[in-house]
Design an enzyme around this catalytic site. Structure first.
Site, PDB file in Angstrom:
ATOM      1  N   ASP A 138       9.179  -0.085  -0.815  1.00  0.00           N
ATOM      2  CA  ASP A 138       8.514  -0.231  -2.102  1.00  0.00           C
ATOM      3  C   ASP A 138       7.119  -0.820  -1.916  1.00  0.00           C
ATOM      4  O   ASP A 138       6.759  -1.315  -0.850  1.00  0.00           O
ATOM      5  CB  ASP A 138       9.367  -1.061  -3.071  1.00  0.00           C
ATOM      6  N   ILE A 139       6.322  -0.774  -2.950  1.00  0.00           N
ATOM      7  CA  ILE A 139       4.910  -1.129  -2.859  1.00  0.00           C
ATOM      8  C   ILE A 139       4.690  -2.565  -2.379  1.00  0.00           C
ATOM      9  O   ILE A 139       3.703  -2.859  -1.698  1.00  0.00           O
ATOM     10  CB  ILE A 139       4.207  -0.892  -4.225  1.00  0.00           C
TER      11      ILE A 139
END
Length: 234
Positions: A104-105
């Site tokens: 994820d970011i």
């Protein structure tokens, strides 16, 4: 060299072998203009293979590389919101590659890229149970959380496969954990920690299968060796 159509479609990254069987039975695959049949073989250097009327991409040399993804980049090849992507960091490799799985970011660490469709499906298939290890800095009562994290846990009403969680070091306000899982549910490690009363401050993937991140600097990538790929896909 002739190979089964399912394998050729998978290797070209068109779909999985199982989906290829469905494409063939639905009449979406043709060889030299003739609808293909299950069990048919073809030679991509000699035969014209099409899916929905589009020619099968020419098979490139299969390559694998490892990126140390920094936080703040999404794992998609492009982003409709205009955010920076991890793919931009490997654009200079000279080959069209895609990410294998996701980070994820806000997460960082080991992220694989390849143009090997069959290898991608192998690594992502839940039946192969490829271990992924994360080093996670958390705030909260780590000692109380460890039995919870190592015990039966559910996400979205589904029982998770057992994780292996251990304490790497403890500081006054935070702790660093090793979390080993082989599933890939959305933000799984973060959600597990939250369910155990912990707040994740940093999450970094350091290992996937036999492959270790090592000292690769953040934002940099390197090619995998033939031996590394062989061990990863064994």
């Amino acid at each position: 060299m002739e190979e089964r159509l399912q394998k050729l479609l998978s290797a070209a990254g068109v779909c999985s072998r199982r989906s290829a069987e469905r494409y063939i039975t639905e009449g979406r695959v043709k060889v030299n203009g003739v609808p293909a049949q299950l069990g048919m073989k073809a030679d991509p250097e000699r035969d014209e293979i099409t899916v929905d009327g589009t020619a099968l991409p020419q098979t490139e040399k299969r390559v694998w590389l490892m990126l140390n993804k920094p936080a703040g980049r999404v794992t998609t090849l492009s982003d409709e919101k205009g955010r920076k992507t991890a793919a931009e960091l490997v654009a200079d490799c000279g080959v069209r590659v895609w990410p294998v799985g996701r980070l994820d970011i806000d997460s960082e660490g080991l992220l694989l890229f390849t143009n090997d469709g069959e290898g991608t499906h192998h690594l992502l298939h839940p039946g192969h149970e490829v271990e992924k290890e994360y080093h996670v800095i958390v705030e909260g009562d780590a000692s109380a959380a460890l039995p919870i994290l190592n015990g039966p846990m559910e996400l979205d009403g589904e029982l998770l496969a057992p994780a292996k969680v251990s304490l790497l070091d403890q500081r006054s306000a935070s702790a660093r954990l090793s979390v080993i899982i082989h599933q890939g549910k959305n933000r799984q490690v973060r959600r597990m920690c939250a369910a155990a009363g912990l707040t994740v401050k940093r999450l970094r993937r350091v290992r996937e299968g036999t492959l270790h991140l090592g000292e690769l600097p953040a934002g940099k990538w390197r090619w995998l060796t033939g031996e590394e790929v062989s061990q990863l896909l064994s």
